[in-house]
Scaffold this motif. Sequence first.
Motif, short mmCIF file in Angstrom:
data_model
loop_
_atom_site.label_atom_id
_atom_site.label_comp_id
_atom_site.label_asym_id
_atom_site.label_seq_id
_atom_site.Cartn_x
_atom_site.Cartn_y
_atom_site.Cartn_z
N VAL A 137 31.33 74.50 14.04
CA VAL A 137 32.19 75.63 13.69
C VAL A 137 32.55 75.63 12.21
O VAL A 137 32.43 76.67 11.54
CB VAL A 137 33.47 75.63 14.56
N LEU A 138 32.95 74.49 11.68
CA LEU A 138 33.35 74.41 10.27
C LEU A 138 32.12 74.23 9.38
O LEU A 138 31.13 73.62 9.80
CB LEU A 138 34.31 73.25 10.07
N PRO A 139 32.20 74.72 8.14
CA PRO A 139 31.08 74.50 7.21
C PRO A 139 30.87 73.00 6.93
O PRO A 139 31.79 72.19 7.06
CB PRO A 139 31.51 75.22 5.94
N ALA A 140 29.67 72.66 6.51
CA ALA A 140 29.32 71.25 6.30
C ALA A 140 30.16 70.59 5.20
O ALA A 140 30.50 69.42 5.29
CB ALA A 140 27.84 71.13 5.97
N GLU A 141 30.47 71.31 4.17
CA GLU A 141 31.22 70.76 3.03
C GLU A 141 32.73 70.98 3.15
O GLU A 141 33.45 70.89 2.17
CB GLU A 141 30.71 71.39 1.73
N SER A 142 33.22 71.25 4.34
CA SER A 142 34.63 71.55 4.55
C SER A 142 35.48 70.29 4.49
O SER A 142 35.08 69.22 4.92
CB SER A 142 34.81 72.23 5.92
N SER A 143 36.68 70.44 3.96
CA SER A 143 37.61 69.31 3.93
C SER A 143 38.67 69.44 5.02
O SER A 143 39.66 68.73 5.00
CB SER A 143 38.28 69.23 2.55
#
Length: 69
Positions: A30-36
């Motif tokens: 669900v979240l982008p790969a580079e998400s914090s």
Amino acid sequence: MKKKTGYFFLKFFIRATIGMALIFIINKYVLPAESSINVGLNPMTFLTSGILGIPGVCLLYSITWYQFL
């Protein structure tokens, strides 16, 4: 008394397993790969999702999102 204790631990482990699987799926797909905003898979998230269930997972993501701001 033993039945109630066993039932409690069974419910706890089912909620914790579903919560950890939900965190894994959200982090991975669900979240982008580079998400914090990713929530880690560790004993504290296991306990939180085991005690609170799906609302606990939402709480973990809301705390992480608040720290991101």
